[in-house]
Design a protein around this motif. Sequence first.
Motif, PDB file in Angstrom:
ATOM      1  N   GLN A   1       0.652  -1.574  -0.231  1.00 19.75           N
ATOM      2  CA  GLN A   1       0.040  -0.077  -0.324  1.00 19.75           C
ATOM      3  C   GLN A   1       0.171   1.478  -0.006  1.00 19.75           C
ATOM      4  O   GLN A   1       1.773   1.723   0.433  1.00 19.75           O
ATOM      5  N   VAL A   2       0.138   2.413  -0.990  1.00 14.46           N
ATOM      6  CA  VAL A   2       0.810   3.372  -1.024  1.00 14.46           C
ATOM      7  C   VAL A   2       1.073   3.990   0.753  1.00 14.46           C
ATOM      8  O   VAL A   2      -0.144   4.622   0.725  1.00 14.46           O
ATOM      9  N   GLN A   3       1.898   5.005   0.691  1.00 13.35           N
ATOM     10  CA  GLN A   3       1.348   6.000   1.722  1.00 13.35           C
ATOM     11  C   GLN A   3       2.726   6.801   1.926  1.00 13.35           C
ATOM     12  O   GLN A   3       4.251   7.091   0.869  1.00 13.35           O
ATOM     13  N   LEU A   4       2.064   8.477   1.512  1.00  9.89           N
ATOM     14  CA  LEU A   4       2.350   9.548   1.566  1.00  9.89           C
ATOM     15  C   LEU A   4       3.072  10.321   2.795  1.00  9.89           C
ATOM     16  O   LEU A   4       2.085  10.599   2.843  1.00  9.89           O
ATOM     17  N   VAL A   5       4.004  10.665   3.139  1.00  8.83           N
ATOM     18  CA  VAL A   5       3.670  11.401   4.836  1.00  8.83           C
ATOM     19  C   VAL A   5       4.656  12.625   4.663  1.00  8.83           C
ATOM     20  O   VAL A   5       5.844  12.400   4.479  1.00  8.83           O
ATOM     21  N   GLU A   6       3.489  13.294   5.170  1.00  7.42           N
ATOM     22  CA  GLU A   6       4.091  14.929   4.997  1.00  7.42           C
ATOM     23  C   GLU A   6       4.859  15.195   6.491  1.00  7.42           C
ATOM     24  O   GLU A   6       4.259  15.166   7.665  1.00  7.42           O
ATOM     25  N   SER A   7       6.166  16.065   6.740  1.00  8.00           N
ATOM     26  CA  SER A   7       6.550  16.753   8.625  1.00  8.00           C
ATOM     27  C   SER A   7       7.347  17.672   7.261  1.00  8.00           C
ATOM     28  O   SER A   7       7.194  18.690   6.437  1.00  8.00           O
ATOM     29  N   GLY A   8       7.792  18.645   9.021  1.00  8.87           N
ATOM     30  CA  GLY A   8       8.117  19.888   8.531  1.00  8.87           C
ATOM     31  C   GLY A   8       6.931  21.627   8.253  1.00  8.87           C
ATOM     32  O   GLY A   8       8.002  22.380   9.082  1.00  8.87           O
TER      33      GLY A   8
END
Length: 114
Positions: A1-8
């Motif tokens: 499963q594709v996941q994109l996790v932003e931070s910052g």
Amino acid sequence: QVQLVESGGGLVQAGGSLRLSCAVSGSIFSINAMGWYRQVPGKQRELVAIITGGGSTNYADSVKGRFTISRDNAKNTLYLQMNSLKPEDTAVYYCMVRGMQVYWGQGTQVTVSS
């Protein structure tokens, strides 16, 4: 499963800097572009910066010369270095990866105070 996790994301004063990161996990076939978009309430999501599979970049006129998009293929991570931030840069920033389909992260809030 594709996941994109932003931070910052976060709160910064005008003139300051932030670096957004987008960690990509899962298998995405034939990535042809990765990018950052932003959205403020009541407005459409807009392109901030994009980098193609070949490494070409393109920026919204409003951020040219201030923002830099980059990627680290070894870490499967996309970055957005934001300098000289302005109050009008305040938005939720979303990471996007386009392969056979388009994937989006959950967004990270950037607030620039005057």
